[in-house]
Design an enzyme around this catalytic site. Structure first.
Site, PDB file in Angstrom:
ATOM      1  N   ASP A  99       7.589  11.038   1.785  1.00  0.00           N
ATOM      2  CA  ASP A  99       7.490   9.920   2.727  1.00  0.00           C
ATOM      3  C   ASP A  99       8.063   8.652   2.097  1.00  0.00           C
ATOM      4  O   ASP A  99       8.851   7.949   2.704  1.00  0.00           O
ATOM      5  CB  ASP A  99       6.041   9.703   3.197  1.00  0.00           C
ATOM      6  CG  ASP A  99       5.019   9.633   2.059  1.00  0.00           C
ATOM      7  OD1 ASP A  99       5.394   9.786   0.876  1.00  0.00           O
ATOM      8  OD2 ASP A  99       3.833   9.426   2.351  1.00  0.00           O
ATOM      9  N   ASP A 102       7.891   5.338  -4.658  1.00  0.00           N
ATOM     10  CA  ASP A 102       7.382   4.032  -5.085  1.00  0.00           C
ATOM     11  C   ASP A 102       7.686   3.870  -6.581  1.00  0.00           C
ATOM     12  O   ASP A 102       8.808   3.510  -6.938  1.00  0.00           O
ATOM     13  CB  ASP A 102       5.880   4.016  -4.765  1.00  0.00           C
ATOM     14  CG  ASP A 102       5.233   2.663  -4.918  1.00  0.00           C
ATOM     15  OD1 ASP A 102       5.845   1.665  -4.534  1.00  0.00           O
ATOM     16  OD2 ASP A 102       4.089   2.605  -5.417  1.00  0.00           O
ATOM     17  N   ASP A 158      -0.312   6.336   4.958  1.00  0.00           N
ATOM     18  CA  ASP A 158      -1.687   5.926   5.245  1.00  0.00           C
ATOM     19  C   ASP A 158      -2.169   4.760   4.407  1.00  0.00           C
ATOM     20  O   ASP A 158      -1.567   4.412   3.384  1.00  0.00           O
ATOM     21  CB  ASP A 158      -2.633   7.102   4.971  1.00  0.00           C
ATOM     22  CG  ASP A 158      -2.810   7.360   3.464  1.00  0.00           C
ATOM     23  OD1 ASP A 158      -1.790   7.565   2.768  1.00  0.00           O
ATOM     24  OD2 ASP A 158      -3.958   7.328   2.983  1.00  0.00           O
ATOM     25  N   ARG A 164      -1.824   7.112   9.694  1.00  0.00           N
ATOM     26  CA  ARG A 164      -0.753   8.112   9.514  1.00  0.00           C
ATOM     27  C   ARG A 164      -0.082   8.481  10.830  1.00  0.00           C
ATOM     28  O   ARG A 164       1.088   8.854  10.847  1.00  0.00           O
ATOM     29  CB  ARG A 164      -1.326   9.417   8.931  1.00  0.00           C
ATOM     30  CG  ARG A 164      -1.668   9.369   7.471  1.00  0.00           C
ATOM     31  CD  ARG A 164      -1.915  10.798   6.984  1.00  0.00           C
ATOM     32  NE  ARG A 164      -2.665  10.855   5.752  1.00  0.00           N
ATOM     33  CZ  ARG A 164      -2.145  10.706   4.533  1.00  0.00           C
ATOM     34  NH1 ARG A 164      -0.861  10.460   4.396  1.00  0.00           N
ATOM     35  NH2 ARG A 164      -2.909  10.785   3.469  1.00  0.00           N
TER      36      ARG A 164
HETATM   37  P1  IMP Z   1       4.901   7.141  -6.670  1.00  0.00           P
HETATM   38  O1  IMP Z   1       4.470   8.315  -7.474  1.00  0.00           O
HETATM   39  O2  IMP Z   1       4.415   5.856  -7.262  1.00  0.00           O
HETATM   40  O3  IMP Z   1       6.361   7.108  -6.359  1.00  0.00           O
HETATM   41  O4  IMP Z   1       4.070   7.205  -5.330  1.00  0.00           O
HETATM   42  C1  IMP Z   1       4.524   7.780  -4.174  1.00  0.00           C
HETATM   43  C2  IMP Z   1       3.354   7.981  -3.232  1.00  0.00           C
HETATM   44  O5  IMP Z   1       2.528   6.802  -3.147  1.00  0.00           O
HETATM   45  C3  IMP Z   1       3.854   8.216  -1.825  1.00  0.00           C
HETATM   46  O6  IMP Z   1       4.069   9.581  -1.580  1.00  0.00           O
HETATM   47  C4  IMP Z   1       2.715   7.666  -0.994  1.00  0.00           C
HETATM   48  O7  IMP Z   1       1.728   8.656  -0.825  1.00  0.00           O
HETATM   49  C5  IMP Z   1       2.141   6.548  -1.821  1.00  0.00           C
HETATM   50  N1  IMP Z   1       2.665   5.240  -1.403  1.00  0.00           N
HETATM   51  C6  IMP Z   1       3.501   4.429  -2.109  1.00  0.00           C
HETATM   52  N2  IMP Z   1       3.772   3.307  -1.435  1.00  0.00           N
HETATM   53  C7  IMP Z   1       3.112   3.392  -0.252  1.00  0.00           C
HETATM   54  C8  IMP Z   1       3.019   2.529   0.902  1.00  0.00           C
HETATM   55  O8  IMP Z   1       3.609   1.443   1.005  1.00  0.00           O
HETATM   56  N3  IMP Z   1       2.244   2.981   1.909  1.00  0.00           N
HETATM   57  C9  IMP Z   1       1.590   4.169   1.868  1.00  0.00           C
HETATM   58  N4  IMP Z   1       1.657   5.006   0.829  1.00  0.00           N
HETATM   59  C10 IMP Z   1       2.408   4.617  -0.235  1.00  0.00           C
HETATM   60 MG    MG Z   2       2.646  10.926  -0.897  1.00  0.00          MG
END
Ligand code: IMP
Ligand code: MG
Length: 178
Positions: A99, A102, A158, A164
């Protein structure tokens, strides 16, 4: 409507998301000679996966994984597998469906796991990318939209398991975080 008071701004409408998913699907169809196995990360990627697969003109299959970051290990990049794949990846091209990317920790760790398990290649398709937040050197191969450092909800994403099911991507009102 309850959404009207909770959502500050709509960033991408349902129509815009569908249009972009169609473009990504066409690009993916053109890029692969051999149909990839789509691996979608639960639960946020489900609406995007559902739209994307309509536009991939290849004999694809999909499966799901559910992973979570270990609490309190911000920098280690360790994740726990809550639900593993039922499909073997050895010798297959894998396209990870997310989705939002980050920090990049989740996707990077899952990529490494899949390669370790014998995937022939691993590429990433993500609906959203937040490049400003990246702490790990990883980039998606296919990106729906790049956004600023904003917390977004809807179209699978979410806040405490809520929002969601909104058909669009929006920004939450600030007071809902407190
Ligand atoms: P990462 O491992 O930090 O890249 O995190 C990715 C996961 O964090 C995504 O799959 C989402 O589940 C969650 N996430 C990161 N940013 C957001 C946001 O702005 N809204 C909702 N979920 C987020
Ligand atoms: Mg996720």
């Amino acid at each position: 409507m309850w959404e009207k008071t909770d959502i500050k701004e709509i960033l991408f409408s349902e129509g815009q998301i569908k249009e972009r998913a169609a473009e990504l699907g066409a690009q993916i169809s053109a890029d692969y000679d051999e149909a990839p196995l789509l691996v979608a990360l639960l639960r946020g990627s489900v609406p995007f996966l559902s739209e994307l697969i309509k536009h991939i003109d290849l004999d694809i299959q999909y499966d799901f994984m559910d992973v979570t970051s270990y609490a309190g290990t911000e920098s280690t990049g360790q994740i726990k597998i809550l639900k593993d794949l039922d499909t073997p990846v050895r010798g297959r091209h894998v396209l990870l469906v997310e989705d939002i990317v980050d920090t990049g920790r989740t996707i990077k760790t899952v990529c490494e796991m899949l390669l370790h398990n014998g995937a022939k290649s691993v590429k990433i398709v993500t609906l959203l990318d937040k490049p400003a937040r990246r702490t790990i050197g990883v980039n998606a191969d296919y990106i729906g939209f790049s956004i600023d450092d904003l917390f977004v909800v809807g179209y699978g994403m979410d806040f405490n398991q809520r929002y969601r099911c909104l058909p669009y991507i929006g920004v939450l009102n600030d007071e809902l975080y407190k």
